[in-house]
Design a protein around this motif. Sequence first.
Motif, PDB file in Angstrom:
ATOM      1  N   GLU A 351       0.811  -1.215   0.000  1.00 23.34           N
ATOM      2  CA  GLU A 351       0.000   0.000   0.000  1.00 23.34           C
ATOM      3  C   GLU A 351       0.847   1.269   0.000  1.00 23.34           C
ATOM      4  O   GLU A 351       0.487   2.287   0.607  1.00 23.34           O
ATOM      5  CB  GLU A 351      -0.960  -0.005   1.192  1.00 23.34           C
ATOM      6  N   ALA A 352       1.961   1.230  -0.710  1.00 25.18           N
ATOM      7  CA  ALA A 352       2.889   2.369  -0.725  1.00 25.18           C
ATOM      8  C   ALA A 352       2.202   3.662  -1.169  1.00 25.18           C
ATOM      9  O   ALA A 352       2.458   4.735  -0.612  1.00 25.18           O
ATOM     10  CB  ALA A 352       4.070   2.066  -1.639  1.00 25.18           C
ATOM     11  N   PHE A 353       1.322   3.565  -2.181  1.00 25.35           N
ATOM     12  CA  PHE A 353       0.621   4.743  -2.696  1.00 25.35           C
ATOM     13  C   PHE A 353      -0.898   4.591  -2.547  1.00 25.35           C
ATOM     14  O   PHE A 353      -1.659   5.072  -3.377  1.00 25.35           O
ATOM     15  CB  PHE A 353       0.976   4.977  -4.167  1.00 25.35           C
ATOM     16  N   GLY A 368      11.665   2.171 -14.170  1.00 24.94           N
ATOM     17  CA  GLY A 368      12.640   1.169 -13.748  1.00 24.94           C
ATOM     18  C   GLY A 368      11.999  -0.187 -13.544  1.00 24.94           C
ATOM     19  O   GLY A 368      10.780  -0.325 -13.438  1.00 24.94           O
ATOM     20  N   ALA A 369      12.806  -1.209 -13.463  1.00 23.70           N
ATOM     21  CA  ALA A 369      12.295  -2.561 -13.259  1.00 23.70           C
ATOM     22  C   ALA A 369      11.667  -2.705 -11.878  1.00 23.70           C
ATOM     23  O   ALA A 369      12.174  -2.187 -10.897  1.00 23.70           O
ATOM     24  CB  ALA A 369      13.437  -3.554 -13.411  1.00 23.70           C
ATOM     25  N   MET A 370      10.522  -3.384 -11.794  1.00 21.66           N
ATOM     26  CA  MET A 370       9.847  -3.605 -10.526  1.00 21.66           C
ATOM     27  C   MET A 370      10.314  -4.940  -9.942  1.00 21.66           C
ATOM     28  O   MET A 370      10.142  -5.983 -10.566  1.00 21.66           O
ATOM     29  CB  MET A 370       8.327  -3.646 -10.722  1.00 21.66           C
ATOM     30  N   ILE A 371      10.902  -4.909  -8.756  1.00 24.91           N
ATOM     31  CA  ILE A 371      11.487  -6.112  -8.171  1.00 24.91           C
ATOM     32  C   ILE A 371      10.626  -6.561  -6.987  1.00 24.91           C
ATOM     33  O   ILE A 371      10.616  -5.919  -5.938  1.00 24.91           O
ATOM     34  CB  ILE A 371      12.926  -5.849  -7.699  1.00 24.91           C
ATOM     35  N   GLY A 372       9.882  -7.648  -7.147  1.00 23.27           N
ATOM     36  CA  GLY A 372       9.128  -8.222  -6.047  1.00 23.27           C
ATOM     37  C   GLY A 372       8.132  -7.284  -5.413  1.00 23.27           C
ATOM     38  O   GLY A 372       7.894  -7.337  -4.205  1.00 23.27           O
ATOM     39  N   SER A 373       7.552  -6.382  -6.178  1.00 20.48           N
ATOM     40  CA  SER A 373       6.664  -5.374  -5.615  1.00 20.48           C
ATOM     41  C   SER A 373       5.327  -5.962  -5.190  1.00 20.48           C
ATOM     42  O   SER A 373       4.846  -6.947  -5.751  1.00 20.48           O
ATOM     43  CB  SER A 373       6.440  -4.251  -6.631  1.00 20.48           C
ATOM     44  N   ASP A 374       4.729  -5.330  -4.183  1.00 24.21           N
ATOM     45  CA  ASP A 374       3.450  -5.781  -3.640  1.00 24.21           C
ATOM     46  C   ASP A 374       2.316  -5.330  -4.563  1.00 24.21           C
ATOM     47  O   ASP A 374       2.254  -4.157  -4.948  1.00 24.21           O
ATOM     48  CB  ASP A 374       3.268  -5.187  -2.242  1.00 24.21           C
ATOM     49  N   PRO A 375       1.402  -6.220  -4.910  1.00 23.42           N
ATOM     50  CA  PRO A 375       0.305  -5.842  -5.810  1.00 23.42           C
ATOM     51  C   PRO A 375      -0.633  -4.788  -5.227  1.00 23.42           C
ATOM     52  O   PRO A 375      -1.395  -4.166  -5.958  1.00 23.42           O
ATOM     53  CB  PRO A 375      -0.436  -7.169  -6.043  1.00 23.42           C
ATOM     54  N   SER A 376      -0.582  -4.582  -3.909  1.00 21.81           N
ATOM     55  CA  SER A 376      -1.449  -3.574  -3.292  1.00 21.81           C
ATOM     56  C   SER A 376      -0.821  -2.182  -3.312  1.00 21.81           C
ATOM     57  O   SER A 376      -1.430  -1.225  -2.835  1.00 21.81           O
ATOM     58  CB  SER A 376      -1.732  -3.957  -1.832  1.00 21.81           C
ATOM     59  N   ALA A 377       0.380  -2.050  -3.878  1.00 26.98           N
ATOM     60  CA  ALA A 377       1.125  -0.792  -3.779  1.00 26.98           C
ATOM     61  C   ALA A 377       0.353   0.395  -4.335  1.00 26.98           C
ATOM     62  O   ALA A 377       0.422   1.498  -3.798  1.00 26.98           O
ATOM     63  CB  ALA A 377       2.466  -0.930  -4.494  1.00 26.98           C
TER      64      ALA A 377
END
Length: 390
Positions: A351-353, A368-377
Amino acid sequence: IDIRMFERRNSGSETMYVLPDNACEGRQDLRDVLLPEELRDKHVRLGARAFAHCVNLRSISVPDVQDTFVLSRQLNSFDGCDALSDRIHYSADGTKALFCLEAPEHCVICDHVHAIADYAFAHSRKLSDFRWESSDDTSIYCMEPREIGISAFEGCNQLSCVFTGGKEVSLRSRAFASCRNLSLYRFGYGDIEAEDSGLTPAMLDVSGTSVFDGCEMLGFIEPGLGPDKGFLVLKDDAWRGCQFSGCRMLHILPPVICTSIPANMFADCTWLYEVRCLATSHDVIKSVLSRKRPNAKPAERVFSIGTRAFAGCNALERFKFCRLRVSLRRGWEAEVELIDDNPKQVLFEHEAFLDCIHLRRHESSFAGAMIGSDPSAFRGCPEFDGFVSE
């Protein structure tokens, strides 16, 4: 006051000498209190209502006070003490402001002071604006870093404007916490002419925990020499975040120097509309500004944006990565430029944003490349549906 009135207490690694709650409440014989000489280099803590309604109390002092002396208090330690002096007590060499029982409405500290002690002005009831001057001599301006200690201004509810000069200023944990009327923080200037482009940008280090916690009216943090003439610094040990959480009116920020955005850093800053970030360490930027390197590019390692770092920033439109370029002109003078750029790898955490409903994908630097990012971001961000996939 006899040393036997104080209780020795340990708080983590720190030892405090505490004057118990209500210890001297209502004593009308107290006028100028002299603390025991044994406390001249200690942390002295005044309990709740310790001197409440001591109507003739003017001052507290300690013989041969040392640089390490700290005087902290509760919000109501001096309730009903209307005769308190507004004198600021300094270290022997005059370079550190140690404490002030009741800061004046308009408070000015001279440029030879390099540090403000922990709790120095905490809970001052009258303090409205504070100015820490810079010398008009640019060679002095560039020399000494400055520091504002832990909770130095915490709970100063009337404080609305702060101006801190100097090239580098560090704010320690809760330095301005609960200053509910603080609306403007300006840094990096004094009586220096704003058009003096030879001055390198100032740095405001906000790595301490909860530096501006509860500053609901804080709208502007700005360098005094103009846009891009100053930076916010978040060092690697600022992982706990929350420096600006709840600053609902905050909408003007200088570029941020950091290698990550910690969790909850800007949560619920509902008026914040743009963040520019130099994804590198402050040491690299200092090297660039001293002309040892031609420019500063984003760091090679993964840049992370922490859990709920920008959650609830409803007005946020752009998050942009930049790099810094310094070019010399007219001999020694320097021209500083911020150029849009992208880091190589970005990690978006939970939930970064969240609910950044106005965040614009085409105006933000997320190539940039997304590395292991949370789908809820990017939950609640219409333009970012499906941007981060599992």
